[in-house]
Design an enzyme around this catalytic site. Sequence first.
Site, PDB file in Angstrom:
ATOM      1  N   CYS A  11     -14.643   3.443 -68.466  1.00 40.05           N
ATOM      2  CA  CYS A  11     -13.740   2.972 -69.621  1.00 40.05           C
ATOM      3  C   CYS A  11     -13.048   1.903 -69.336  1.00 40.05           C
ATOM      4  O   CYS A  11     -13.053   1.503 -68.067  1.00 40.05           O
ATOM      5  CB  CYS A  11     -12.955   4.156 -70.196  1.00 40.05           C
ATOM      6  SG  CYS A  11     -11.494   4.847 -69.102  1.00 40.05           S
ATOM      7  N   CYS A  14     -10.273   2.324 -66.763  1.00 36.13           N
ATOM      8  CA  CYS A  14     -10.879   2.404 -65.260  1.00 36.13           C
ATOM      9  C   CYS A  14     -11.080   1.217 -64.865  1.00 36.13           C
ATOM     10  O   CYS A  14     -10.780   0.840 -63.588  1.00 36.13           O
ATOM     11  CB  CYS A  14     -12.227   3.278 -65.348  1.00 36.13           C
ATOM     12  SG  CYS A  14     -11.783   5.070 -65.835  1.00 36.13           S
TER      13      CYS A  14
END
Length: 85
Positions: A11, A14
């Site tokens: 995501c 991240c």
Amino acid sequence: MKRIKVLGSGCRNCEITAKVIQQAAQEAGVEIELEKVTDIAQIMGYGVMSTPGVVVDGVVVHSGGVPGPDQARAWVTAGTESADA
């Protein structure tokens, strides 16, 4: 060389976490090996329930939320101060 893993689904948070760590290492002049782990079974194997998680040399140092630059700098420089002495 420090081995750092960013645990998460890939995501946005991240990706930002990986960039923060890479930038901290570059600014500190520390060589790291950065790996992104997206496999849920591997992530849960570290006991991380909230991503992004960060593992430094096999130890979970962070989970849930994007770490700040100071945190990342501390991770990449820990134990390196005497390496050049």
